[in-house]
Design a protein around this motif. Structure first.
Motif, PDB file in Angstrom:
ATOM      1  N   PRO B  48       0.813  -1.234   0.000  1.00 41.20           N
ATOM      2  CA  PRO B  48       0.000   0.000   0.000  1.00 41.20           C
ATOM      3  C   PRO B  48       0.843   1.279   0.000  1.00 41.20           C
ATOM      4  CG  PRO B  48      -0.099  -1.126   2.133  1.00 41.20           C
ATOM      5  CD  PRO B  48       0.609  -2.046   1.192  1.00 41.20           C
ATOM      6  N   ARG B  51       2.166   3.962  -4.576  1.00 43.76           N
ATOM      7  CA  ARG B  51       0.967   4.501  -5.230  1.00 43.76           C
ATOM      8  C   ARG B  51       1.160   4.646  -6.733  1.00 43.76           C
ATOM      9  NH1 ARG B  51      -1.998   7.479  -1.398  1.00 43.76           N
ATOM     10  NH2 ARG B  51      -1.991   6.352   0.553  1.00 43.76           N
ATOM     11  N   LEU B 203      -7.663   3.910  -4.747  1.00 43.26           N
ATOM     12  CA  LEU B 203      -8.667   3.032  -5.364  1.00 43.26           C
ATOM     13  C   LEU B 203      -9.285   3.697  -6.587  1.00 43.26           C
ATOM     14  CD1 LEU B 203     -10.328   1.681  -2.106  1.00 43.26           C
ATOM     15  CD2 LEU B 203      -8.744   0.471  -3.620  1.00 43.26           C
ATOM     16  N   THR B 237     -16.361   3.575  -1.055  1.00 44.27           N
ATOM     17  CA  THR B 237     -15.047   3.747  -0.406  1.00 44.27           C
ATOM     18  C   THR B 237     -15.043   4.947   0.531  1.00 44.27           C
ATOM     19  OG1 THR B 237     -14.143   5.214  -2.121  1.00 44.27           O
ATOM     20  CG2 THR B 237     -13.923   2.838  -2.489  1.00 44.27           C
ATOM     21  N   GLU B 238     -14.202   4.857   1.572  1.00 44.21           N
ATOM     22  CA  GLU B 238     -14.075   5.971   2.516  1.00 44.21           C
ATOM     23  C   GLU B 238     -13.445   7.191   1.831  1.00 44.21           C
ATOM     24  OE1 GLU B 238     -11.836   4.759   5.938  1.00 44.21           O
ATOM     25  OE2 GLU B 238     -13.096   2.988   6.263  1.00 44.21           O
ATOM     26  N   ASP B 239     -12.490   6.880   0.940  1.00 46.97           N
ATOM     27  CA  ASP B 239     -11.764   7.978   0.296  1.00 46.97           C
ATOM     28  C   ASP B 239     -12.690   8.876  -0.525  1.00 46.97           C
ATOM     29  OD1 ASP B 239      -9.386   7.273   1.395  1.00 46.97           O
ATOM     30  OD2 ASP B 239      -8.582   6.270  -0.388  1.00 46.97           O
ATOM     31  N   GLU B 242     -14.123  11.295   1.838  1.00 47.19           N
ATOM     32  CA  GLU B 242     -13.040  12.199   2.240  1.00 47.19           C
ATOM     33  C   GLU B 242     -12.757  13.227   1.134  1.00 47.19           C
ATOM     34  OE1 GLU B 242     -11.452  13.074   4.730  1.00 47.19           O
ATOM     35  OE2 GLU B 242      -9.567  13.956   4.031  1.00 47.19           O
ATOM     36  N   TYR B 255      -6.177  10.706   1.942  1.00 45.35           N
ATOM     37  CA  TYR B 255      -6.678   9.426   1.433  1.00 45.35           C
ATOM     38  C   TYR B 255      -5.970   8.279   2.108  1.00 45.35           C
ATOM     39  CZ  TYR B 255      -8.819  12.242  -2.240  1.00 45.35           C
ATOM     40  OH  TYR B 255      -9.574  13.156  -2.919  1.00 45.35           O
ATOM     41  N   ARG B 256      -6.707   7.209   2.321  1.00 45.25           N
ATOM     42  CA  ARG B 256      -6.125   6.061   3.024  1.00 45.25           C
ATOM     43  C   ARG B 256      -6.235   4.771   2.216  1.00 45.25           C
ATOM     44  NH1 ARG B 256      -9.739   6.101   7.736  1.00 45.25           N
ATOM     45  NH2 ARG B 256      -8.447   4.426   8.577  1.00 45.25           N
ATOM     46  N   GLY B 257      -6.759   4.884   1.038  1.00 43.75           N
ATOM     47  CA  GLY B 257      -6.850   3.681   0.213  1.00 43.75           C
ATOM     48  C   GLY B 257      -7.909   2.711   0.695  1.00 43.75           C
ATOM     49  N   LYS B 258      -8.966   3.278   1.320  1.00 43.68           N
ATOM     50  CA  LYS B 258     -10.039   2.408   1.821  1.00 43.68           C
ATOM     51  C   LYS B 258     -11.385   2.879   1.302  1.00 43.68           C
ATOM     52  CE  LYS B 258      -7.715   0.918   5.984  1.00 43.68           C
ATOM     53  NZ  LYS B 258      -7.596   1.067   7.431  1.00 43.68           N
TER      54      LYS B 258
END
Lengths: 263, 258
Positions: B48, B51, B203, B237-239, B242, B255-258
């Protein structure tokens, strides 16, 4: 290495290239092209050479193509002039304009045809008072090559470029200077010493930076203002990382003479 | 990982840099080189921290082709059983952005590697070409397919049938290169571009890359359906929350990639 049609030597950090077929007014044949190319190629990557001085032996600078190589008999098929341009003249012009160090031309006498355009492709052109420039191509039914049609309108403007290339007039050194075709005219007997002194002086300057300036100026004709501004930024970014820039700033701040290394 | 043919830099600001490093062979791409690139990319796919990835050569050469010494001994059966197509597939299947930084020569397999990348930054004066025809062979790693899809039949035919390379400037006009620069800054600007992508939501970046690559595989209506699916999928996704929140709150997103 021994050369037949040129002389070349280094004086300090100046590479001196002398066209040397005086009996033929230093006109180019294939071997001379190969010799000039070999020398310029070697100097291009040689950090010991920080400026180049081109000149000719005898009463001419260069009369362009040796027409003795080009006798056209009526019964034979026409020679392909494009071939020697592809192979020799175009690479020579690109080598001079792309050279990452200043190239000074001391025009010691007549510069005709490709010889004129090779001189004009150099960065700083100094001519002897008795020297002359002739776009002789039109007299033979040919087109100015070696960058002549690109360079001339940029140097002297369209009107003069067209008259010069359509009429094939002989332009004196003084006229050439007045038109902005060349940088300077000096007395005949002072040409070599003056050109050498200027070359020596340039060879002690920040060579890497000078190479970038040359690249910027030569790119300007093809670029829009926006593109050129971006190029200036890129080149300045590189220049700012050079040793010579640090040396220059340090010398300025400490009120001493800078000693540039060319990198 | 122990690599002979490439150098792999530590991940910096989300960017992994692979440097082709066989200068004596002008970075010719032998199987070993492709295998190493594939392994590094497989590793990067699951990491992860990574990027985006830059592949670069040296100032004189990106990669001048395949390794002819390796290839000359292979007959039809040998080529049939060669692992090379599988090695290329590993590179093609990498889901994160892959950026080529091209200086000097990118010829034959070198250009095919460039064509596997998603973005190309090239130094002015670089030469890109498929000279295989001059050896009595032809491109065998996607050259005829990817090149003609990118630049059209006429120019692709000319390049493949004459084997003559084009300059970076021409490649830029043709759409083969996304950014031109002064050669001394190519690697740096490719890295900058990679970093610019590395701060985006991972993502979303991967979904967008997959959607664009699907362009070559599917019809427009099918592609549009897939695009819509990916678009909807990102809503989970959470991102995505965000990103939109940060925009509305006028702050930088995390961003957290989730």
């Amino acid at each position: 290495m021994e050369y037949q049609h040129i002389e070349c030597y280094q004086e300090g950090a100046v590479g001196v290239l002398v066209l040397n077929r005086p009996a033929q007014l230093n006109s180019f044949n294939e071997l001379m092209h190969q010799e000039v190319a070999a020398v310029l190629k070697a100097w291009e990557n040689n950090p010991e050479v920080r400026a180049i001085l081109m000149t000719g032996n005898g009463r001419g600078f260069c009369a362009g193509q040796d027409l003795g190589d080009r006798a056209v008999n009526s019964g034979e098929i026409a020679p392909d002039l494009g071939q020697s341009i592809d192979r020799y003249y175009n690479p020579l012009i690109k080598r001079i304009t792309g050279m990452p160090k200043p190239v000074i031309c001391a025009v010691n006498g007549v510069a005709a045809g490709a010889g004129a355009n090779i001189a004009l492709a150099c960065d700083i052109v100094i001519a002897a008072r008795s020297a002359s420039f002739i776009q002789a191509f039109c007299r033979l039914g040919l087109v100015p090559d070696s960058g002549g049609t690109w360079l001339l309108p940029r140097l002297v403007g369209r009107a003069r470029a067209l008259a010069l290339t359509l009429r094939g007039d002989k332009v004196s050194a003084e006229q050439a200077r007045e038109m902005g075709m060349i940088w300077q005219v000096v007395e005949d007997d002072q040409l070599q010493s003056e050109a050498m002194q200027q070359a020596q002086q340039l060879s002690r300057q920040p060579t890497y930076g000078l190479g970038l300036i040359k690249q910027a100026i030569n790119s300007a004709a093809d670029n829009s203002l926006d593109e050129q501004l971006e190029l200036e930024r890129d080149l300045q970014r590189l220049a700012g990382r050079s040793e010579d820039y640090r040396e220059g700033v340090d010398a300025f701040l400490n009120k001493r003479t800078p000693e540039y290394k060319g990198r | 990982m122990n690599c002979q043919d490439i150098l792999v830099s530590p991940v910096d600001a989300g960017v992994l840099t692979i440097t082709l490093n066989r200068p004596a062979r002008r970075n010719a791409l032998r199987n070993q080189t492709l295998r190493e690139i594939g392994e590094v990319l497989a590793d990067a796919a699951g990491n992860p921290e990574v990027r985006s990835v830059v592949i670069q050569g040296n100032p004189r050469c990106f990669a001048a082709g395949a390794d002819l010494e390796e290839m000359r001994h292979l007959d039809a059966v040998g080529l049939q059983q060669d692992e090379r197509p599988a090695l290329w597939r590993c590179i093609d299947e990498f889901g994160k952005p892959l950026i080529a930084a091209v200086n000097g020569y990118a010829l034959g397999a070198g250009l095919e590697l460039v064509l596997h990348c998603d973005l190309v930054v090239a130094g002015k004066g670089a030469l890109l070409g498929l000279p295989e025809i001059k050896l009595g062979i032809m491109p065998g790693a996607g050259g005829t397919q990817r090149l003609s899809r990118q630049i059209g039949q006429q120019t692709a035919m000319k390049m493949v049938l004459t084997g003559e390379p084009v300059t970076a400037e021409r490649a830029y006009e043709l759409g083969l290169v996304s950014q031109l620069c002064v050669p001394a800054l190519t690697d740096e600007y490719a890295f900058k571009l990679a970093r610019q992508i590395a701060v985006q939501a991972p993502l979303a970046v991967q979904a967008a890359k997959a959607a664009i690559k699907a362009c070559q595989e599917t019809s427009l209506s099918q592609g549009l359906r897939q695009e819509r699916q990916a678009f909807v999928w990102l809503a989970g996704t959470e991102d995505r929350n965000e990103g939109i929140n940060a925009f509305l709150e006028k702050r930088a997103p995390h961003y957290r990639g989730k």
